[in-house]
Design a protein around this motif. Structure first.
Motif: not given
Length: 127
Positions: A64-74, A76-82
């Motif tokens: 909840d307290g994390v910035e949107d840029v960091d959420v999106l980056r994380g 994308r990393l989770f999905i890209d690395k499967e």
């Protein structure tokens, strides 16, 4: 008195799912869609479409307290690395996102020390 997580504020009450949906709706559209995709993929691969709903609420409360840029980056990393195919769940994704958020400044400083600053511009004098 209901139990409440001291780290993220999650509590297993009935109102939690409504609050989690509201927290998810506060995010910008690309972030919200990426989070929904990660939740769907984790549900399909890890839990065989039977993921308990409180896992989703815990995940949303945890970031909840994390910035949107960091959420999106994380995400994308989770999905890209499967990672979802390696049975990594939403708690793992939440850990990735929180780690990216906490180490952002130290990563910038390390990259600055490794690569240095831009060299100064050298202008030729006109004769």
């Amino acid at each position: 008195m209901a139990w409440r997580c001291p780290a993220c504020g999650y509590s297993p009450n009935a109102d939690v799912s409504l609050e989690a949906k509201a927290l998810l709706a506060e995010r910008p559209e690309p972030v919200e869609q990426a989070m929904r995709d990660a939740i769907r993929l984790t549900n399909d691969y890890v839990y065989n479409k039977k993921m308990p709903k409180h896992f989703i609420s815990q995940f949303i409360y945890g970031i909840d307290g994390v910035e949107d840029v960091d959420v999106l980056r994380g995400v994308r990393l989770f999905i890209d690395k499967e990672f979802y195919k390696l049975n990594r769940n939403l708690a793992y994704l939440g850990g990735i996102i929180r780690n990216l958020h906490q180490t952002k400044e130290s990563q910038k400083n390390a990259e600055k020390n490794l690569h240095g600053l831009n060299p100064p511009e050298i202008k030729k004098e006109k004769k």
